[in-house]
Design an enzyme around this catalytic site. Sequence first.
Site, mmCIF file in Angstrom:
data_model
loop_
_atom_site.group_PDB
_atom_site.id
_atom_site.type_symbol
_atom_site.label_atom_id
_atom_site.label_comp_id
_atom_site.label_asym_id
_atom_site.label_seq_id
_atom_site.Cartn_x
_atom_site.Cartn_y
_atom_site.Cartn_z
ATOM 1 N N THR A 131 4.275 1.820 2.352
ATOM 2 C CA THR A 131 5.405 2.032 1.738
ATOM 3 C C THR A 131 6.328 2.975 2.255
ATOM 4 O O THR A 131 7.544 2.935 2.361
ATOM 5 C CB THR A 131 5.461 2.191 0.247
ATOM 6 O OG1 THR A 131 4.765 1.090 -0.247
ATOM 7 C CG2 THR A 131 6.638 2.591 -0.420
ATOM 8 N N SER A 132 5.498 4.345 2.557
ATOM 9 C CA SER A 132 6.240 5.713 3.103
ATOM 10 C C SER A 132 6.562 5.254 4.440
ATOM 11 O O SER A 132 7.777 5.595 4.930
ATOM 12 C CB SER A 132 5.300 6.486 2.914
ATOM 13 O OG SER A 132 4.226 6.716 3.920
ATOM 14 N N GLY A 161 0.708 -1.155 0.027
ATOM 15 C CA GLY A 161 0.063 -0.218 -0.007
ATOM 16 C C GLY A 161 0.818 1.356 -0.032
ATOM 17 O O GLY A 161 2.052 1.067 0.283
ATOM 18 N N CYS A 162 0.353 2.282 -0.482
ATOM 19 C CA CYS A 162 0.972 3.544 -0.588
ATOM 20 C C CYS A 162 1.493 4.178 0.949
ATOM 21 O O CYS A 162 2.544 4.528 0.894
ATOM 22 C CB CYS A 162 0.114 4.639 -1.183
ATOM 23 S SG CYS A 162 -1.581 4.921 -0.548
ATOM 24 N N TYR A 163 0.644 4.232 1.732
ATOM 25 C CA TYR A 163 0.968 4.762 3.357
ATOM 26 C C TYR A 163 2.134 3.840 3.792
ATOM 27 O O TYR A 163 2.951 3.928 4.360
ATOM 28 C CB TYR A 163 -0.212 4.753 4.303
ATOM 29 C CG TYR A 163 -1.170 5.871 3.775
ATOM 30 C CD1 TYR A 163 -0.585 7.124 3.913
ATOM 31 C CD2 TYR A 163 -2.597 5.812 3.837
ATOM 32 C CE1 TYR A 163 -1.521 8.391 3.746
ATOM 33 C CE2 TYR A 163 -3.180 6.818 3.254
ATOM 34 C CZ TYR A 163 -2.935 8.081 3.503
ATOM 35 O OH TYR A 163 -3.809 9.137 3.236
#
Lengths: 346, 346, 346, 346
Positions: free
Chosen positions: B153-154, B149-151
Site C-alpha cells: 500500500t505504501s 499488504g501494508c508495505y
Amino acid sequence: MLKIAICGGSGYTGIELLRILAGHPDARVTAITSEKSAGKRLTALFPHLHKYQDLLFEPLNKEKLLDKADIFFLALPHGASQEAVNFFFRNGKKVIDLSADFRLRDPGTYKDWYGLAHDFVPTLKRTVYGLPEMYRNRIRKARLIANPGCYPTSAILGLLPAIKGGLVDLSSIVIDSKSGTSGAGRKADIAVSFCEVNEGFKAYGIGTHRHTPEIEQELSFLAGENITVDFTPHLLPLDRGILTTIYAKLTKKTDTVSVLNVYKKKYGNEPFVKVLEEGVYPNIKNVRGTNFCQLGVKVNTRTNTLVIVSAIDNLVKGASGQAVHNMNIMTGIEEEKGLTNLALFP
Amino acid sequence: MLKIAICGGSGYTGIELLRILAGHPDARVTAITSEKSAGKRLTALFPHLHKYQDLLFEPLNKEKLLDKADIFFLALPHGASQEAVNFFFRNGKKVIDLSADFRLRDPGTYKDWYGLAHDFVPTLKRTVYGLPEMYRNRIRKARLIANPGCYPTSAILGLLPAIKGGLVDLSSIVIDSKSGTSGAGRKADIAVSFCEVNEGFKAYGIGTHRHTPEIEQELSFLAGENITVDFTPHLLPLDRGILTTIYAKLTKKTDTVSVLNVYKKKYGNEPFVKVLEEGVYPNIKNVRGTNFCQLGVKVNTRTNTLVIVSAIDNLVKGASGQAVHNMNIMTGIEEEKGLTNLALFP
Amino acid sequence: MLKIAICGGSGYTGIELLRILAGHPDARVTAITSEKSAGKRLTALFPHLHKYQDLLFEPLNKEKLLDKADIFFLALPHGASQEAVNFFFRNGKKVIDLSADFRLRDPGTYKDWYGLAHDFVPTLKRTVYGLPEMYRNRIRKARLIANPGCYPTSAILGLLPAIKGGLVDLSSIVIDSKSGTSGAGRKADIAVSFCEVNEGFKAYGIGTHRHTPEIEQELSFLAGENITVDFTPHLLPLDRGILTTIYAKLTKKTDTVSVLNVYKKKYGNEPFVKVLEEGVYPNIKNVRGTNFCQLGVKVNTRTNTLVIVSAIDNLVKGASGQAVHNMNIMTGIEEEKGLTNLALFP
Amino acid sequence: MLKIAICGGSGYTGIELLRILAGHPDARVTAITSEKSAGKRLTALFPHLHKYQDLLFEPLNKEKLLDKADIFFLALPHGASQEAVNFFFRNGKKVIDLSADFRLRDPGTYKDWYGLAHDFVPTLKRTVYGLPEMYRNRIRKARLIANPGCYPTSAILGLLPAIKGGLVDLSSIVIDSKSGTSGAGRKADIAVSFCEVNEGFKAYGIGTHRHTPEIEQELSFLAGENITVDFTPHLLPLDRGILTTIYAKLTKKTDTVSVLNVYKKKYGNEPFVKVLEEGVYPNIKNVRGTNFCQLGVKVNTRTNTLVIVSAIDNLVKGASGQAVHNMNIMTGIEEEKGLTNLALFP
C-alpha cells in the site's frame, strides 16, 4: 451547532481539543488563538489536522472573539487565564478553563501554591469544578467550569468511593502517580527532549507539586474534613497516560471483592469509568486516546492496606476529553457524544 | 445495518477492525472467531474493547457462521485463508480477505513466494485487489477483495502517479521501507519481544520479502511492462506506521513543484491521500490511528533522482482501515464513514 | 598520562568523550569548557559523571587552556570551531576537531554547504580526515584530525570495499540513513522534544543534508573520479545509533558470498569493523555504546543490485569513540585502549 | 586469572555477566551452559559478544563442568538452581546464585511464596545474602552467595539507613517500584512483546510478588523485629532500570538535610551507592549500564513522611554487576574491578 473558540490552541491540550471536536457532530470550531503563531494556518503547523483547512491562528483579542463563539475553551498558561476567563464569563458566555486558575476555591491556597494573587474572586465563587462523577448536577447549571488537572482526575476518581464509603484511614493516603511526557506541555526545553526522557524514569516535585492542593481540596470535600496526602509525580517515557497507584490503610477488615462492589455501585452508571474485575489491573495502553478511566483495586490483607490503581489518558480524560464531556453536560448534549472512541491498541 | 463477521479476530488486524467498526454507524460485528480463544469473552482478553460486552470468540465453523453475517472479514494467516474465503464467496457472501492468499493473480508466483499451491484458482480469478485509488470502479462491483499488504500500500501509492506519468526509469526503483512492530503480528516470539526491539533498528528479508511480488505485480500493471524492484523492509521500535522512501531515476529534467502537481492532480479527489507541500515530508506520527496516507516528493537535481516518501498506519490504511474502506465502496456506503478520525498526536 | 582538554563539553559528544575517557588508562581530562555553564561543576549538570568530582566548566579562554593539556578535543558548533582549532594547532598541540569545519578539503564546497568562509586554509591543508580504516598511516603522523561525521562514517565504511573493488556502478548509489535522536545534539527545541519524536519517524533534508559533500568527497577519492550520491537521512525514535542501507547496481554478476569475501579481506584486521555472515544483518542494538561498526551485504540477483547495511553508534564510532581511536593512533597508544566495551544489550 | 562458568547463559542476566566479565582484567569465562542452545556458538546467537569467538553453549553437565572453573555463576530459573548450587558448593567451588533459591533463610517461607520444597537446607544455612552494603564481612568469607533480587536491592538500599537510624514507623512502609522490561527475562511471551509493552504502563502482582518476603526478611533483620510492607511492582516501557519510591511515616520531626546526613554517613565509603544532594532525585537514565545505585530523599513536613527514591540498573546492580561485585569481595580482588563504567547517557 455549537460554535467553539479555543484560546491557546497550539499546545497539546489545544490540538487535542481540535482532534476530539473534529469528531463531534454538534460542535464546530470557529476560532483558535495563539500569540506566537498568529496569522499562520493551523495546518501549516499541524498538517495532520487537515479537516481544519480554513482555520487560522489569531491573537487573543477578547472583544473580537466574543461574537465568534458560544463556548470558550481556554488552554492558556496558569495566571494568563484569569482575566480572559472572567471576561468571557462576565459577557455571558459558557467558559471551560483548562488552566489551574479557577480550580482552587480558596484564593489564599492559590497564592501559596501558584505564587499569584487571584484578581477575580467573585467569578471564582461561581466556578464549578468540572469532575462530572462528583459534580454532574452542578455542571448542568454552570456557566464556568474549572476543568480538573490530570493528576487530580486520576487520584480523585480512584479514591472517591473509598472515602465516601469510609473505607480508609484519611491520615494514611499515599498517591504515587506516573505521567507520560505530554503532561509537561509542548515546549522547547532540554528537560523534555527525547534523549533526556527516553529510557529514563524519575520522580519530581516530591511533596511540592501544584496538583497537591487540588487533590486535597476535593478529597477533603468528600471526607468532610481536612486531608493532607503524600503525592509524588513521576515522568514516564511515553506520550500519553497517567497511572496512579494509591495506598491507604483500611478502617476495618475487608476483601477485594467487597471493595470492588463499592466501586461498581458508585460507578455503575458512569459512562467513562470502568471498574475492572478482581486480579485485573489498569494499563495506560488500554485508555490511550480515550476518555475512559480504568480502575482496579486490591486489598492487601497482610498489611491491611487498600491499593487502588487508576489509569487515564492525561490529554483526554485528564484534560480535553473531560472538557468536552463538561461541554456536553452544560449544553444538554448526550454525554458521550464525540467521546466514544476506543483505545488505540497497540 | 450491515452484519459483520471477523474470522481470526485475536490478532492486531482483527482487534483493529473491532476498534474501527465500533465507530461505524452502519455496521455491527455479529461474530468473531479465534481457535485458541474460542469460548472466551472478547473483553476478557481485551478489556479496552468494552463496547463489545456480549461478543464471544467462537471456533471458525464456516457453516454456522454463514447466516450470521453479510460481510466476512478474514484476518487469518496466509494459507489458512484460502478455503474459508472460497467458501464464503461461493455461498454468496461479500468477502474481504486481509491475508495474502488472493493478492497475487498468478498462482505460480504465489507458490514461488509463499511455498503453497493455490487450490481455488477460479475464485482467485474473480478477486479484485483492494486498493481503492487504483481499482475503485472494480471494487464497487466486486464480491471478493484481496486487501493489499501494508508495505505494498505504501509503495504503490507512492509510485502510482510517477509511473502513470512516465516520470521514472522503471529499472531503477529502490523501495526502502520501515515498519512499526505491529506489522509482525501479535505473537509470542523473542524476536518481537520488547527488549529485543526497543532501542534497536534493523533491516530484514532484504530482496526476499513476500511483499515484493505484490508490489511488482501492481507496478508492472501500472507501467504496462514487467518491473522488478529493490525492496528492503526494516523494523522500527514503535507500534504502528510505515514510512517508505522510494528512489528512481527521472526520465527527464524536472523539479519538485512540477512533480507535486502531477501527484496533486492524481490524488486531489482521493479522501485518504494527502500530498504535502514542497519541503514538507511525511511523518508516521501524523497518520497514526488514521486511514490517511501522507506523501511528499523531492527532485534531487544533482543526481537526477525522484525521491518519494510515503507514510501510512500499517494497521489502518495498511490493513483494517483499508478493508473498511473497501466495505464501504462495495456496499455503496459513503467512503469515509467510520474512517474520519484524525491522528492521535502526540 | 595524556592530558586532555575538551572544548564544548556540555553537548552529547562532549559528555560521551568524558564517559569514554573515564575508562581510558592512559588519559586524564584536565579541562572542559562550556560558555553557558562556565563556573559550574560538571557533576552539578551531570550527576552520572561522578568520577569527575573536581572538574569545573570554564569559558573557552584559548591562552589559559594552552598549558593545561596535550590533546585538544573540540566539540564546538560548526563555524565556532575554525579559530580555536587553528590556535591550538599553530601552538603545537595535537587537535581532534569533531565539528565539520575541517572535513571538506575544498573551502568552496565548505562555503556552498555551510554558508561560511574558511578563514584558515593553510591549516585546513594540513588536516587529516580521521577515518582510521582509510587513513591510518596519515593519522599516525598527523597533528590535526577532522573527525568524520556520523552519517559519513556509516556510509563510507559500507561502500569502501565495494568501490575499491570496482564492484558497483558509481552513478547509481543510494544511501538511505536512519539516525537516533542524539545525532541532533543536546538542545531545547520542540522538534526534538520527546512527544514529537517518540512513536514518529520521518525523512528530513532530502538531498540537502550537509553530510552529503563529505560522503561524496571520500567516495570520490576512493573511486578516483567525482561521484554524486542520493543521501536521505531519517530520524529514529531512539537515543543512539545509525543504520545505513545502501543500494548500488553491480558492475558484473556476482553473489553475496563473493562480496562478503571482499569485505572480510578488507576489514579482517580492523579492530572495530565486524563483517557479518551471509543472511545476518546489522542491528543498531548490537553496537550501542560501542566503537564497533557492523556490516552486512546482500546481492539481489533479481535486480543486479548490491545492498549494504551498516550500523554504528553515532556518538561512539560516529563521533567521540572514533575521536579517541584517532588519539590512540596519533599518540602511539594501542588502538583499542578505552574502546573495548561490548554493546549494552538489551 | 579466575576461571568462570556461567550456568544458564542465554538469558539477560547471563549475557550481562558476559558483557561485564569481558571487561574484567582478572577473570575469564571458560564455560557457558544452555540446554536449548547447546552446541551452538555464543556469537551465533549474540553477534555483539564477539570477544567470545570460541565459546560454545554446552548442556549443564555438572560433573563435566566441575573442573572447568573456579567460580560458578548460576543464572537458572528458580527451582532449577537448587541442585546445581548444592553440587558445586559441596564440591568445594565458590558459587554465586542469581536465582531466588537460596535467598530466603526460612524454607517454609520459600515454600509459601515459590510453591517448592527446599531440598538442601544444610546448604541453605551456609548461604550469605549477597548485598555488600549489608553483609560485606560475611561475603568475604563466604563460598555460597545468594545474589539479591533486583527489586529487593533497590528497596533495601533505600531503607537501610532509615531503619538502622530508627527514623521511620515500621508499620507504615510503602514500596512502589517500577522496573524496565528486561526484569521479566528473555522469553517468547505476548505479555512482553514490544507492542503490548511499548507506550503502556501497568501495576502487576500487587501484594503478591515473590520479592516481598525477600524485602521483608532483610528489613526485619535490620529492624530487629518482623516487618510487613506494601510492595507494588510496575512494568516500565524501557529496557533496563528500576526506580523505587518508598514512603514511611517519620518517628519524629526532622528535615531533608538531616536525613541526607544519615544516608551520607552510612554510604560515604560505599563505592556503588551515590546519595544525591537535596532537591536532586535519581533517574534510571543516570545508572543505565552501571553498578551504581542513586538515592534521593525528601522529608514531607506537611504529612510527616519520609520519601526515598532509589534507582539501579536491574541487570547490573540488581543482578550481574552485584554478582561480580560479590565475586571480587569473595576472592579478595579490588571491589570496583570490572564495574567502573559510567552510565550510557543518553
